[in-house]
Design a protein around this motif. Sequence first.
Motif, PDB file in Angstrom:
ATOM      1  N   ALA A  93     -13.543   5.233  40.015  1.00  0.00           N
ATOM      2  CA  ALA A  93     -14.939   5.549  40.340  1.00  0.00           C
ATOM      3  C   ALA A  93     -15.129   7.046  40.545  1.00  0.00           C
ATOM      4  CB  ALA A  93     -15.370   4.775  41.590  1.00  0.00           C
ATOM      5  N   GLN A  94     -14.193   7.686  41.268  1.00  0.00           N
ATOM      6  CA  GLN A  94     -14.302   9.118  41.489  1.00  0.00           C
ATOM      7  C   GLN A  94     -14.131   9.890  40.185  1.00  0.00           C
ATOM      8  OE1 GLN A  94     -11.235   9.432  44.598  1.00  0.00           O
ATOM      9  NE2 GLN A  94     -12.832  10.160  46.003  1.00  0.00           N
ATOM     10  N   THR A  95     -13.205   9.457  39.351  1.00  0.00           N
ATOM     11  CA  THR A  95     -13.005  10.119  38.060  1.00  0.00           C
ATOM     12  C   THR A  95     -14.242  10.024  37.191  1.00  0.00           C
ATOM     13  OG1 THR A  95     -10.639   9.614  38.157  1.00  0.00           O
ATOM     14  CG2 THR A  95     -11.547  10.188  36.014  1.00  0.00           C
ATOM     15  N   PHE A  96     -14.876   8.847  37.212  1.00  0.00           N
ATOM     16  CA  PHE A  96     -16.097   8.688  36.425  1.00  0.00           C
ATOM     17  C   PHE A  96     -17.213   9.577  36.960  1.00  0.00           C
ATOM     18  CE2 PHE A  96     -20.234   6.616  35.850  1.00  0.00           C
ATOM     19  CZ  PHE A  96     -20.277   6.508  34.473  1.00  0.00           C
ATOM     20  N   ARG A  97     -17.378   9.596  38.275  1.00  0.00           N
ATOM     21  CA  ARG A  97     -18.479  10.350  38.874  1.00  0.00           C
ATOM     22  C   ARG A  97     -18.282  11.858  38.781  1.00  0.00           C
ATOM     23  NH1 ARG A  97     -17.983   8.333  43.358  1.00  0.00           N
ATOM     24  NH2 ARG A  97     -17.149  10.036  44.612  1.00  0.00           N
ATOM     25  N   LYS A  98     -17.068  12.306  38.913  1.00  0.00           N
ATOM     26  CA  LYS A  98     -16.795  13.740  38.984  1.00  0.00           C
ATOM     27  C   LYS A  98     -16.419  14.364  37.636  1.00  0.00           C
ATOM     28  CE  LYS A  98     -17.237  14.101  43.498  1.00  0.00           C
ATOM     29  NZ  LYS A  98     -18.278  14.948  44.138  1.00  0.00           N
ATOM     30  N   ILE A  99     -15.860  13.558  36.725  1.00  0.00           N
ATOM     31  CA  ILE A  99     -15.328  14.139  35.495  1.00  0.00           C
ATOM     32  C   ILE A  99     -15.972  13.533  34.250  1.00  0.00           C
ATOM     33  CG2 ILE A  99     -13.240  14.480  34.114  1.00  0.00           C
ATOM     34  CD1 ILE A  99     -11.640  14.577  36.664  1.00  0.00           C
ATOM     35  N   ARG A 100     -15.835  12.215  34.096  1.00  0.00           N
ATOM     36  CA  ARG A 100     -16.271  11.594  32.844  1.00  0.00           C
ATOM     37  C   ARG A 100     -17.778  11.732  32.611  1.00  0.00           C
ATOM     38  NH1 ARG A 100     -13.495   8.417  29.359  1.00  0.00           N
ATOM     39  NH2 ARG A 100     -11.411   7.694  29.941  1.00  0.00           N
ATOM     40  N   PHE A 101     -18.570  11.299  33.592  1.00  0.00           N
ATOM     41  CA  PHE A 101     -20.017  11.287  33.382  1.00  0.00           C
ATOM     42  C   PHE A 101     -20.597  12.702  33.241  1.00  0.00           C
ATOM     43  CE2 PHE A 101     -24.476  10.689  34.723  1.00  0.00           C
ATOM     44  CZ  PHE A 101     -24.861   9.800  33.734  1.00  0.00           C
ATOM     45  N   PRO A 102     -20.227  13.678  34.082  1.00  0.00           N
ATOM     46  CA  PRO A 102     -20.743  15.034  33.853  1.00  0.00           C
ATOM     47  C   PRO A 102     -20.368  15.590  32.485  1.00  0.00           C
ATOM     48  CG  PRO A 102     -19.837  14.856  36.064  1.00  0.00           C
ATOM     49  CD  PRO A 102     -19.469  13.589  35.354  1.00  0.00           C
ATOM     50  N   ALA A 103     -19.152  15.282  32.016  1.00  0.00           N
ATOM     51  CA  ALA A 103     -18.750  15.776  30.700  1.00  0.00           C
ATOM     52  C   ALA A 103     -19.525  15.102  29.572  1.00  0.00           C
ATOM     53  CB  ALA A 103     -17.252  15.551  30.506  1.00  0.00           C
ATOM     54  N   ALA A 104     -20.017  13.885  29.816  1.00  0.00           N
ATOM     55  CA  ALA A 104     -20.753  13.147  28.786  1.00  0.00           C
ATOM     56  C   ALA A 104     -22.231  13.500  28.748  1.00  0.00           C
ATOM     57  CB  ALA A 104     -20.595  11.646  29.015  1.00  0.00           C
ATOM     58  N   LEU A 105     -22.737  14.224  29.756  1.00  0.00           N
ATOM     59  CA  LEU A 105     -24.168  14.493  29.831  1.00  0.00           C
ATOM     60  C   LEU A 105     -24.718  15.248  28.615  1.00  0.00           C
ATOM     61  CD1 LEU A 105     -24.738  15.262  33.624  1.00  0.00           C
ATOM     62  CD2 LEU A 105     -25.535  13.295  32.311  1.00  0.00           C
ATOM     63  N   PRO A 106     -24.037  16.279  28.090  1.00  0.00           N
ATOM     64  CA  PRO A 106     -24.592  16.929  26.882  1.00  0.00           C
ATOM     65  C   PRO A 106     -24.771  15.968  25.716  1.00  0.00           C
ATOM     66  CG  PRO A 106     -22.912  18.314  27.894  1.00  0.00           C
ATOM     67  CD  PRO A 106     -22.859  17.000  28.606  1.00  0.00           C
ATOM     68  N   HIS A 107     -23.800  15.081  25.508  1.00  0.00           N
ATOM     69  CA  HIS A 107     -23.941  14.091  24.437  1.00  0.00           C
ATOM     70  C   HIS A 107     -25.061  13.104  24.752  1.00  0.00           C
ATOM     71  CE1 HIS A 107     -19.798  15.574  23.946  1.00  0.00           C
ATOM     72  NE2 HIS A 107     -19.916  15.252  22.681  1.00  0.00           N
ATOM     73  N   LEU A 108     -25.159  12.702  26.015  1.00  0.00           N
ATOM     74  CA  LEU A 108     -26.203  11.760  26.403  1.00  0.00           C
ATOM     75  C   LEU A 108     -27.588  12.336  26.152  1.00  0.00           C
ATOM     76  CD1 LEU A 108     -27.291   9.208  27.745  1.00  0.00           C
ATOM     77  CD2 LEU A 108     -26.878  10.274  29.970  1.00  0.00           C
TER      78      LEU A 108
END
Length: 293
Positions: free
Chosen positions: A194-209
């Motif tokens: 959950a922390q990895t998703f919130r802190k790393i994965r999702f922020p990194a995916a925002l430009p693509h989103l």
Amino acid sequence: MAAQSTIEQPERTTAPAGATASATRRSGGAGAGLLRFARNTWRPAAVLVAILLVWWAVTAAELVKPYLVPSPGTTLDVVLAQPGYFTHHTWITTYETVLGFAIAIVVGVLSAVVMVYSPTVEKSLYPLLLFAQVIPKIAIAPLFIVWLGFGLSPKVVVAVLMAFFPIVISTVTGLKSIDPEMLQLSATMGAGPAQTFRKIRFPAALPHLFAGLKVAATMAVTGAVVGEFVGANEGLGYVILQANGNLDTPTLFAGLIIMSLLGVILFVVVELLEYLVLPWHASRRTDAATTTM
């Protein structure tokens, strides 16, 4: 001691120079932003003016019959003569579009997260998503009318279907584009999924989103209008369909222009939201574009 002081002097003067440059960039940020906005908008504005001039010239010279292509003035007069009529139908389509777009965002992002974290789900659903995207929505829209009636629901469903695919594809791409070393570092530091998703994965995916959201915003408008084509008694799709049946080309052109403006406005709203959420990404892209010009 004198030699030492002469050596240390340049080091003390170097740091303020960098700070001064940074302060200069910050102080000119607003002006630079306006300048970039002007540079980015004058070309499409010039093209739009050129199209309007050509449209006016063709109709003024009577190269095309007025019942086929009305003049810009006639089209504008139709809108000004019935402001309440166009406002009502525009609001209906806007509501359907925004609602469908919002549902597509929620369902698309959640579906992308599930597929990224579950290869089994991805292998099972991804081919079905491609299959569903290939099917023309105008062909299946009558089914939603039969199943859901002539109310709001079938228009929203078509808008969701149109906007869903670019959102889920862009989100999956963004969530998978994270550097594996970052994930390993996160696990080494004791971060949970959950922390990895919130802190790393999702922020990194925002430009693509956000890239997918820009496409989906315009597709949602098309989906809502397609749903109105099949069965509706209000909305821009209804206006366009009725005008086409009555050979009322000024109203037809007015409906098409308002529909296009609605898509442009939604696109701009998403882009402004991207700038607010990802200012570093937007500024870096703009700087890169301007340095190559």
